[in-house]
Design a protein around this motif. Structure first.
Motif, PDB file in Angstrom:
ATOM      1  N   HIS A   1       0.833  -1.201   0.000  1.00  0.00           N
ATOM      2  CA  HIS A   1       0.000   0.000   0.000  1.00  0.00           C
ATOM      3  C   HIS A   1       0.870   1.254   0.000  1.00  0.00           C
ATOM      4  O   HIS A   1       0.637   2.189  -0.778  1.00  0.00           O
ATOM      5  CB  HIS A   1      -0.921  -0.023   1.221  1.00  0.00           C
ATOM      6  CG  HIS A   1      -1.924   1.081   1.243  1.00  0.00           C
ATOM      7  ND1 HIS A   1      -1.659   2.324   1.765  1.00  0.00           N
ATOM      8  CD2 HIS A   1      -3.201   1.151   0.785  1.00  0.00           C
ATOM      9  CE1 HIS A   1      -2.708   3.098   1.648  1.00  0.00           C
ATOM     10  NE2 HIS A   1      -3.660   2.419   1.061  1.00  0.00           N
TER      11      HIS A   1
ATOM     12  N   SER B   1      -5.944  -2.717   3.463  1.00  0.00           N
ATOM     13  CA  SER B   1      -5.744  -1.629   2.508  1.00  0.00           C
ATOM     14  C   SER B   1      -6.834  -0.563   2.637  1.00  0.00           C
ATOM     15  O   SER B   1      -6.558   0.636   2.513  1.00  0.00           O
ATOM     16  CB  SER B   1      -5.709  -2.195   1.083  1.00  0.00           C
ATOM     17  OG  SER B   1      -5.420  -1.185   0.156  1.00  0.00           O
ATOM     18  N   ILE B   2      -8.067  -0.993   2.881  1.00  0.00           N
ATOM     19  CA  ILE B   2      -9.152  -0.024   3.073  1.00  0.00           C
ATOM     20  C   ILE B   2      -8.876   0.849   4.297  1.00  0.00           C
ATOM     21  O   ILE B   2      -8.998   2.081   4.249  1.00  0.00           O
ATOM     22  CB  ILE B   2     -10.496  -0.764   3.221  1.00  0.00           C
ATOM     23  CG1 ILE B   2     -10.909  -1.397   1.895  1.00  0.00           C
ATOM     24  CG2 ILE B   2     -11.590   0.195   3.704  1.00  0.00           C
ATOM     25  CD1 ILE B   2     -12.169  -2.237   1.988  1.00  0.00           C
ATOM     26  N   VAL B   3      -8.502   0.219   5.403  1.00  0.00           N
ATOM     27  CA  VAL B   3      -8.232   0.976   6.635  1.00  0.00           C
ATOM     28  C   VAL B   3      -7.058   1.934   6.434  1.00  0.00           C
ATOM     29  O   VAL B   3      -7.117   3.103   6.851  1.00  0.00           O
ATOM     30  CB  VAL B   3      -7.961   0.005   7.799  1.00  0.00           C
ATOM     31  CG1 VAL B   3      -7.492   0.763   9.030  1.00  0.00           C
ATOM     32  CG2 VAL B   3      -9.209  -0.804   8.122  1.00  0.00           C
TER      33      VAL B   3
ATOM     34  N   THR C   1      -6.043   3.276   3.715  1.00  0.00           N
ATOM     35  CA  THR C   1      -6.456   4.373   2.831  1.00  0.00           C
ATOM     36  C   THR C   1      -7.261   5.403   3.605  1.00  0.00           C
ATOM     37  O   THR C   1      -7.091   6.611   3.414  1.00  0.00           O
ATOM     38  CB  THR C   1      -7.283   3.828   1.660  1.00  0.00           C
ATOM     39  OG1 THR C   1      -6.521   2.845   0.955  1.00  0.00           O
ATOM     40  CG2 THR C   1      -7.655   4.950   0.694  1.00  0.00           C
ATOM     41  N   TRP C   2      -8.140   4.940   4.478  1.00  0.00           N
ATOM     42  CA  TRP C   2      -8.913   5.882   5.308  1.00  0.00           C
ATOM     43  C   TRP C   2      -8.008   6.694   6.223  1.00  0.00           C
ATOM     44  O   TRP C   2      -8.258   7.882   6.458  1.00  0.00           O
ATOM     45  CB  TRP C   2      -9.933   5.109   6.140  1.00  0.00           C
ATOM     46  CG  TRP C   2     -11.116   4.630   5.359  1.00  0.00           C
ATOM     47  CD1 TRP C   2     -11.548   5.098   4.151  1.00  0.00           C
ATOM     48  CD2 TRP C   2     -12.023   3.585   5.727  1.00  0.00           C
ATOM     49  NE1 TRP C   2     -12.655   4.414   3.739  1.00  0.00           N
ATOM     50  CE2 TRP C   2     -12.975   3.473   4.684  1.00  0.00           C
ATOM     51  CE3 TRP C   2     -12.129   2.734   6.821  1.00  0.00           C
ATOM     52  CZ2 TRP C   2     -14.014   2.548   4.718  1.00  0.00           C
ATOM     53  CZ3 TRP C   2     -13.169   1.813   6.863  1.00  0.00           C
ATOM     54  CH2 TRP C   2     -14.097   1.724   5.818  1.00  0.00           C
TER      55      TRP C   2
ATOM     56  N   GLN D   1      -4.388  10.170  -1.022  1.00  0.00           N
ATOM     57  CA  GLN D   1      -5.346   9.321  -1.720  1.00  0.00           C
ATOM     58  C   GLN D   1      -5.300   9.570  -3.223  1.00  0.00           C
ATOM     59  O   GLN D   1      -6.298   9.423  -3.926  1.00  0.00           O
ATOM     60  CB  GLN D   1      -6.758   9.547  -1.170  1.00  0.00           C
ATOM     61  CG  GLN D   1      -6.911   9.152   0.287  1.00  0.00           C
ATOM     62  CD  GLN D   1      -8.332   9.240   0.784  1.00  0.00           C
ATOM     63  OE1 GLN D   1      -9.223   9.693   0.083  1.00  0.00           O
ATOM     64  NE2 GLN D   1      -8.557   8.818   2.018  1.00  0.00           N
TER      65      GLN D   1
ATOM     66  N   GLY E   1      -8.482  -2.646  -2.247  1.00  0.00           N
ATOM     67  CA  GLY E   1      -8.861  -1.952  -1.031  1.00  0.00           C
ATOM     68  C   GLY E   1      -8.802  -0.441  -1.179  1.00  0.00           C
ATOM     69  O   GLY E   1      -9.707   0.281  -0.731  1.00  0.00           O
ATOM     70  N   PHE E   2      -7.737   0.054  -1.815  1.00  0.00           N
ATOM     71  CA  PHE E   2      -7.609   1.500  -2.049  1.00  0.00           C
ATOM     72  C   PHE E   2      -8.774   2.010  -2.884  1.00  0.00           C
ATOM     73  O   PHE E   2      -9.351   3.073  -2.593  1.00  0.00           O
ATOM     74  CB  PHE E   2      -6.284   1.780  -2.755  1.00  0.00           C
ATOM     75  CG  PHE E   2      -6.129   3.193  -3.245  1.00  0.00           C
ATOM     76  CD1 PHE E   2      -5.659   4.185  -2.410  1.00  0.00           C
ATOM     77  CD2 PHE E   2      -6.455   3.528  -4.552  1.00  0.00           C
ATOM     78  CE1 PHE E   2      -5.525   5.493  -2.861  1.00  0.00           C
ATOM     79  CE2 PHE E   2      -6.327   4.827  -5.010  1.00  0.00           C
ATOM     80  CZ  PHE E   2      -5.853   5.821  -4.166  1.00  0.00           C
TER      81      PHE E   2
ATOM     82  N   ILE F   1     -11.813   0.689  -3.295  1.00  0.00           N
ATOM     83  CA  ILE F   1     -13.073   0.650  -2.559  1.00  0.00           C
ATOM     84  C   ILE F   1     -13.153   1.823  -1.584  1.00  0.00           C
ATOM     85  O   ILE F   1     -14.198   2.486  -1.458  1.00  0.00           O
ATOM     86  CB  ILE F   1     -13.212  -0.690  -1.815  1.00  0.00           C
ATOM     87  CG1 ILE F   1     -13.376  -1.845  -2.821  1.00  0.00           C
ATOM     88  CG2 ILE F   1     -14.404  -0.662  -0.865  1.00  0.00           C
ATOM     89  CD1 ILE F   1     -13.386  -3.213  -2.176  1.00  0.00           C
ATOM     90  N   ALA F   2     -12.051   2.103  -0.891  1.00  0.00           N
ATOM     91  CA  ALA F   2     -12.044   3.185   0.094  1.00  0.00           C
ATOM     92  C   ALA F   2     -12.227   4.549  -0.550  1.00  0.00           C
ATOM     93  O   ALA F   2     -12.778   5.457   0.068  1.00  0.00           O
ATOM     94  CB  ALA F   2     -10.743   3.154   0.898  1.00  0.00           C
ATOM     95  N   THR F   3     -11.763   4.711  -1.783  1.00  0.00           N
ATOM     96  CA  THR F   3     -11.864   6.005  -2.472  1.00  0.00           C
ATOM     97  C   THR F   3     -13.038   6.067  -3.438  1.00  0.00           C
ATOM     98  O   THR F   3     -13.193   7.057  -4.164  1.00  0.00           O
ATOM     99  CB  THR F   3     -10.566   6.302  -3.234  1.00  0.00           C
ATOM    100  OG1 THR F   3     -10.268   5.222  -4.140  1.00  0.00           O
ATOM    101  CG2 THR F   3      -9.409   6.481  -2.267  1.00  0.00           C
TER     102      THR F   3
END
Length: 418
Positions: A47, A104-106, A108-109, A114, A170-171, A173-175
């Motif tokens: 990441h 990866s989602i966490v 990114t948050w 981003q 994950g990146f 989805i988060a964005t």
């Protein structure tokens, strides 16, 4: 006669060797805390490497990732029709995938960065060439597994990207970039499936699964071929689209050169043909201005693409002071932007190191040239002086105290050190 030959080849010693190999393959697919820890660390490194657009960091994540183990185990499980091994490999691989995407989602948050980097874009549009790499990598990985050559598996881990696509999923989805997420997921599925199937084929060639009936062997072969075809169709279509886009860009470049004339030079031609409508920006250096060149060029572009396009064309007279000034200004803008990005990256990394690597405690605003560090501890004066030297013109907020840019940082540092 064939059964006697098989029994001769299956003497205790070869059987023992194959059993030991299968045991080693099964251990590589074991769902354990250390396996999950390595998946988590590899995802975190991947990441960061993707956001930094750093190939060495991404490669390091590939080397740490243990996902190749369950994929190989799945391939060997298909080769010998061992349901227990298949269940173990599927459980380990599924858990690793879910953990990698969630981490990866966490991250990114939590991250203030981003932006979509070239490293991320490189993993959202897989094509048939990616399938070929995975096929060859799977063969090499299976052969290295059979031969117990761990060093070769290192190369396979680098060549067949497994963790970086999951980090991109994950990146994305988060964005909220679901088109990127599907593309990266397709790349992971392509790599994992091709590696597993090539492991199955290699294992059968090396003598695993000789107890299977002809019906089981035919079913296995048909399943492998059907899966590869199912993967090849969308990837082949994507490759064809990439080829068409490259040809369209080449045709647009030729059309602009033809319209501008032999004495003109295309200084810059940027295009985003995937957008709706397509975007084309161009800068032309020519001895004289050509009236209506942008409109004629726009008609040519739409003729090449067969659809609407937004075209912006800037003409600059060559051989004049204005042209030289415009070129120097353009080069200066590019250099300034590159320097600004490098400075922002360096500042963020420096501040994160000061707070013991906690990147979530650092917030950088490049437009206002300000950065805030959320920390209860006060900033030591020597550290403040060093930051003023390294990053002049920046406003740093540390806790409640605001650090304004020093107009003469060297003088301030001299007094601090004295």
């Amino acid at each position: 006669m064939g059964g006697k030959s098989d029994n001769t080849e299956g003497s205790p010693r070869p059987n023992h060797g194959r059993a030991a190999l299968l045991a080693a393959v099964a251990r590589g697919a074991r769902l354990s805390p250390s396996y999950l820890m390595l998946v988590a660390l590899a995802t975190a490194i991947a990441h960061v490497g993707l956001l930094m657009d750093s190939a060495p960091v991404v490669i390091g994540a590939m080397l740490i990732s243990p996902l190749l183990g369950p994929i190989m185990a799945f391939g060997f499980g298909v080769a010998i029709f061992e349901l227990a091994l298949l269940r173990r490999a599927a459980l380990a691989l599924g858990a690793g995938m879910v953990l990698a995407v969630l981490i990866s989602i966490v991250l990114t948050w939590l991250s203030p960065i981003q932006d979509v980097t070239p490293s991320i874009l490189a993993r959202v549009r897989p094509n048939l060439l990616d399938l070929l790499v995975a096929v060859f990598g799977g063969i090499a990985g299976a052969y290295a597994t059979v031969r117990r050559e761990a060093i070769s598996l290192v190369g396979v881990a680098i060549a067949t990207a497994l963790v970086p696509p999951l980090a991109v999923v994950g990146f994305s989805i988060a964005t909220g970039r679901m088109d990127f997420a599907w593309g990266a997921l397709l790349l992971f599925i392509t790599n994992a499936t091709a590696i597993a199937l090539m492991a199955t084929i290699t294992a059968r060639v090396r003598g695993f699964g000789t107890h299977l009936s002809p019906r089981q062997s035919w079913a296995q072969t048909a399943g492998i071929l059907a899966t590869l075809v199912a993967l090849a169709i969308p990837l082949g279509l994507r490759l064809a689209a990439n080829v068409r886009e490259a040809r369209a860009q080449s045709a647009i470049n030729r059309q602009l050169q033809e319209l501008a004339g032999p004495g003109a030079r295309i200084d810059r031609l940027d295009s985003n043909l995937a957008a709706t409508p397509a975007q084309v920006d161009a800068v032309v250096m020519a001895p004289s201005f050509s009236d209506g060149l942008q409109d004629r060029f726009a008609d040519r572009v739409e003729g090449v693409l067969g659809r609407n396009a937004n075209v912006r064309l800037v003409q600059i007279r060559s051989g004049t002071p204005e042209a030289d000034d415009a070129r120097r200004a353009l080069e200066g803008v590019i250099a300034t932007e590159r320097t600004r990005k490098e400075e922002v990256t360096r500042l963020r990394a420096t501040l994160a190191r000061i707070v013991d690597g906690d990147g979530s405690a650092v917030l950088v605003d490049p437009e206002r040239r300000s950065a805030r560090v959320f920390s209860a501890e006060a900033l030591p004066p020597p550290t403040l002086a060093a930051l003023q030297i390294a990053f002049p013109g920046w406003t740093l907020t540390w806790g409640e105290a605001e650090v304004q840019p020093d107009p003469a940082p060297s003088a301030a540092v001299t007094s601090s050190t004295d």
